[in-house]
Write a protein that holds these residues in place. Structure first.
Motif, PDB file in Angstrom:
ATOM      1  N   ASP A  72       0.157   5.828   7.064  1.00 42.05           N
ATOM      2  CA  ASP A  72      -0.184   6.371   5.743  1.00 42.05           C
ATOM      3  C   ASP A  72      -0.725   5.294   4.795  1.00 42.05           C
ATOM      4  N   ILE A  73      -0.827   4.056   5.261  1.00 37.29           N
ATOM      5  CA  ILE A  73      -1.352   2.982   4.397  1.00 37.29           C
ATOM      6  C   ILE A  73      -2.813   3.263   4.072  1.00 37.29           C
ATOM      7  N   LYS A  74      -3.131   3.194   2.782  1.00 35.04           N
ATOM      8  CA  LYS A  74      -4.486   3.488   2.305  1.00 35.04           C
ATOM      9  C   LYS A  74      -4.876   2.437   1.260  1.00 35.04           C
ATOM     10  N   PRO A  75      -6.178   2.226   1.057  1.00 35.39           N
ATOM     11  CA  PRO A  75      -6.619   1.262   0.038  1.00 35.39           C
ATOM     12  C   PRO A  75      -6.033   1.528  -1.347  1.00 35.39           C
ATOM     13  N   ARG A  76      -5.890   2.803  -1.709  1.00 40.43           N
ATOM     14  CA  ARG A  76      -5.356   3.131  -3.028  1.00 40.43           C
ATOM     15  C   ARG A  76      -3.928   2.622  -3.192  1.00 40.43           C
ATOM     16  N   GLY A  77      -3.118   2.797  -2.144  1.00 43.74           N
ATOM     17  CA  GLY A  77      -1.741   2.323  -2.198  1.00 43.74           C
ATOM     18  C   GLY A  77      -1.662   0.814  -2.255  1.00 43.74           C
ATOM     19  N   LEU A  78      -2.511   0.143  -1.475  1.00 41.34           N
ATOM     20  CA  LEU A  78      -2.535  -1.320  -1.494  1.00 41.34           C
ATOM     21  C   LEU A  78      -2.885  -1.826  -2.891  1.00 41.34           C
ATOM     22  N   LYS A  79      -3.841  -1.179  -3.509  1.00 37.40           N
ATOM     23  CA  LYS A  79      -4.254  -1.579  -4.865  1.00 37.40           C
ATOM     24  C   LYS A  79      -3.105  -1.380  -5.856  1.00 37.40           C
ATOM     25  N   PHE A  80      -2.395  -0.258  -5.725  1.00 37.22           N
ATOM     26  CA  PHE A  80      -1.267   0.034  -6.618  1.00 37.22           C
ATOM     27  C   PHE A  80      -0.228  -1.078  -6.551  1.00 37.22           C
ATOM     28  N   PHE A  81       0.023  -1.598  -5.340  1.00 35.02           N
ATOM     29  CA  PHE A  81       1.044  -2.640  -5.170  1.00 35.02           C
ATOM     30  C   PHE A  81       0.464  -4.051  -5.304  1.00 35.02           C
ATOM     31  N   GLY A  82      -0.805  -4.144  -5.675  1.00 37.96           N
ATOM     32  CA  GLY A  82      -1.416  -5.444  -5.913  1.00 37.96           C
ATOM     33  C   GLY A  82      -1.628  -6.267  -4.655  1.00 37.96           C
ATOM     34  N   VAL A  83      -1.888  -5.587  -3.530  1.00 39.25           N
ATOM     35  CA  VAL A  83      -2.048  -6.275  -2.248  1.00 39.25           C
ATOM     36  C   VAL A  83      -3.530  -6.423  -1.923  1.00 39.25           C
ATOM     37  N   ASP A  84      -3.963  -7.641  -1.693  1.00 38.09           N
ATOM     38  CA  ASP A  84      -5.350  -7.929  -1.326  1.00 38.09           C
ATOM     39  C   ASP A  84      -5.408  -8.286   0.155  1.00 38.09           C
ATOM     40  N   LEU A  85      -5.940  -7.356   0.953  1.00 38.06           N
ATOM     41  CA  LEU A  85      -6.076  -7.601   2.387  1.00 38.06           C
ATOM     42  C   LEU A  85      -7.515  -7.939   2.764  1.00 38.06           C
ATOM     43  N   GLY A  86      -8.292  -8.403   1.790  1.00 34.49           N
ATOM     44  CA  GLY A  86      -9.669  -8.785   2.074  1.00 34.49           C
ATOM     45  C   GLY A  86      -9.720  -9.853   3.159  1.00 34.49           C
ATOM     46  N   GLY A  87     -10.479  -9.579   4.230  1.00 38.72           N
ATOM     47  CA  GLY A  87     -10.636 -10.536   5.315  1.00 38.72           C
ATOM     48  C   GLY A  87      -9.414 -10.707   6.194  1.00 38.72           C
ATOM     49  N   VAL A  88      -8.480  -9.736   6.140  1.00 36.28           N
ATOM     50  CA  VAL A  88      -7.228  -9.843   6.891  1.00 36.28           C
ATOM     51  C   VAL A  88      -7.015  -8.591   7.743  1.00 36.28           C
ATOM     52  N   ARG A  89      -6.546  -8.803   8.937  1.00 32.74           N
ATOM     53  CA  ARG A  89      -6.144  -7.686   9.806  1.00 32.74           C
ATOM     54  C   ARG A  89      -4.659  -7.825  10.104  1.00 32.74           C
ATOM     55  N   LEU A  90      -3.882  -6.821   9.742  1.00 32.83           N
ATOM     56  CA  LEU A  90      -2.449  -6.811  10.033  1.00 32.83           C
ATOM     57  C   LEU A  90      -2.246  -6.338  11.467  1.00 32.83           C
ATOM     58  N   CYS A  91      -1.477  -7.078  12.252  1.00 26.63           N
ATOM     59  CA  CYS A  91      -1.260  -6.762  13.664  1.00 26.63           C
ATOM     60  C   CYS A  91       0.237  -6.771  13.970  1.00 26.63           C
ATOM     61  N   ALA A  92       0.786  -5.598  14.300  1.00 26.22           N
ATOM     62  CA  ALA A  92       2.209  -5.518  14.635  1.00 26.22           C
ATOM     63  C   ALA A  92       2.457  -6.104  16.019  1.00 26.22           C
ATOM     64  N   GLU A  93       3.510  -6.896  16.134  1.00 30.81           N
ATOM     65  CA  GLU A  93       3.850  -7.510  17.421  1.00 30.81           C
ATOM     66  C   GLU A  93       4.791  -6.648  18.241  1.00 30.81           C
ATOM     67  N   ASP A  94       5.419  -5.664  17.612  1.00 30.68           N
ATOM     68  CA  ASP A  94       6.431  -4.882  18.326  1.00 30.68           C
ATOM     69  C   ASP A  94       6.065  -3.413  18.481  1.00 30.68           C
ATOM     70  N   MET A  95       4.849  -3.031  18.095  1.00 33.60           N
ATOM     71  CA  MET A  95       4.343  -1.686  18.367  1.00 33.60           C
ATOM     72  C   MET A  95       2.821  -1.715  18.298  1.00 33.60           C
ATOM     73  N   ASP A  96       2.200  -0.678  18.808  1.00 31.71           N
ATOM     74  CA  ASP A  96       0.742  -0.629  18.871  1.00 31.71           C
ATOM     75  C   ASP A  96       0.203  -0.143  17.527  1.00 31.71           C
ATOM     76  N   TRP A  97      -0.051  -1.088  16.627  1.00 31.27           N
ATOM     77  CA  TRP A  97      -0.558  -0.739  15.302  1.00 31.27           C
ATOM     78  C   TRP A  97      -1.271  -1.945  14.702  1.00 31.27           C
ATOM     79  N   SER A  98      -2.388  -1.680  14.059  1.00 32.13           N
ATOM     80  CA  SER A  98      -3.073  -2.709  13.280  1.00 32.13           C
ATOM     81  C   SER A  98      -3.803  -2.037  12.132  1.00 32.13           C
TER      82      SER A  98
END
Length: 214
Positions: A147-173
């Motif tokens: 459910d992560i969306k750009p609008r939510g990231l902006k609300f929480f002040g999170v800048d993921l510009g140029g970043v890819r989040l990669c989970a190590e314990d499940m298939d998600w990025s």
């Protein structure tokens, strides 16, 4: 959009999360309640008090508190959390969660998925800060990560510009760019604007998201 079956599953996940966290909070030593959480400026006590605010305050009472805070939701939640943390002993704060496991409260945006996120993330604010090894069940994490969306990231002040989040314990990025590796629940905290303790994330950009400013 989540269908009716999904909502039933999510509501069951919310109830389970609240009960499990209430049991965990009941088992905390007395000094842990005054330890800092990942939620900036709040001890464990304020976080747990805040988690049940939506169950205990009626809409008129909430609007009244918002008016006292001159319309600032952040000021209002901070003031109420501090007041309620001081007013109730630890076992009562835990009981508010357990007794309201099936309460239909949802945050102003996000519906039941938002309510699940509220419980899971604030639970992690406590367990990660205290160094506890509780693992949020993968099915709950999957709902929130998907459910992560750009609008939510902006609300929480999170800048993921140029970043890819990669989970190590499940298939998600999520995202694109230089990878940041971590446990799925730690990446969820990152997406909700939390700074994580050093050593919980890997990858060249990870220093942007670690080191709570305490």
């Amino acid at each position: 959009m989540h269908n009716t079956t999904d909502i039933t599953v999510i509501k069951a996940a919310i109830a389970a999360e609240r009960r499990e966290l209430a049991d965990l909070f009941d088992g905390l030593p007395a000094d842990a309640w005054n330890a800092p959480s990942l939620c900036a400026g709040w001890r464990v006590r304020e976080v747990v008090a805040h988690m049940s605010m939506g169950f205990r305050l009626s809409l008129p009472a909430t609007l009244g508190e918002l008016a006292k805070a001159r319309g600032s939701l952040h000021r209002m939640t901070d003031r109420v959390a501090r007041r309620d943390a001081a007013a109730h002993p630890a076992d009562v704060l835990s009981a508010f969660l357990r007794d309201n496991a099936h309460h239909p409260w949802t945050p102003p945006v996000g519906g039941y998925v938002g309510a699940l996120g509220h419980d899971v993330v604030h639970g992690l604010d406590v367990t990660v800060a205290l160094g506890l090894e509780r693992r949020v069940p993968e099915d709950r994490l999957r709902v929130l990560l998907d459910d992560i969306k750009p609008r939510g990231l902006k609300f929480f002040g999170v800048d993921l510009g140029g970043v890819r989040l990669c989970a190590e314990d499940m298939d998600w990025s999520y995202g694109s760019g230089a990878p940041v590796y971590g446990a799925a629940q730690d990446l969820l905290l990152l997406a909700f604007g939390r700074r994580l303790p050093y050593g919980r994330l890997d990858g060249e950009p990870s220093s942007r998201f670690t080191g709570a400013g305490r």
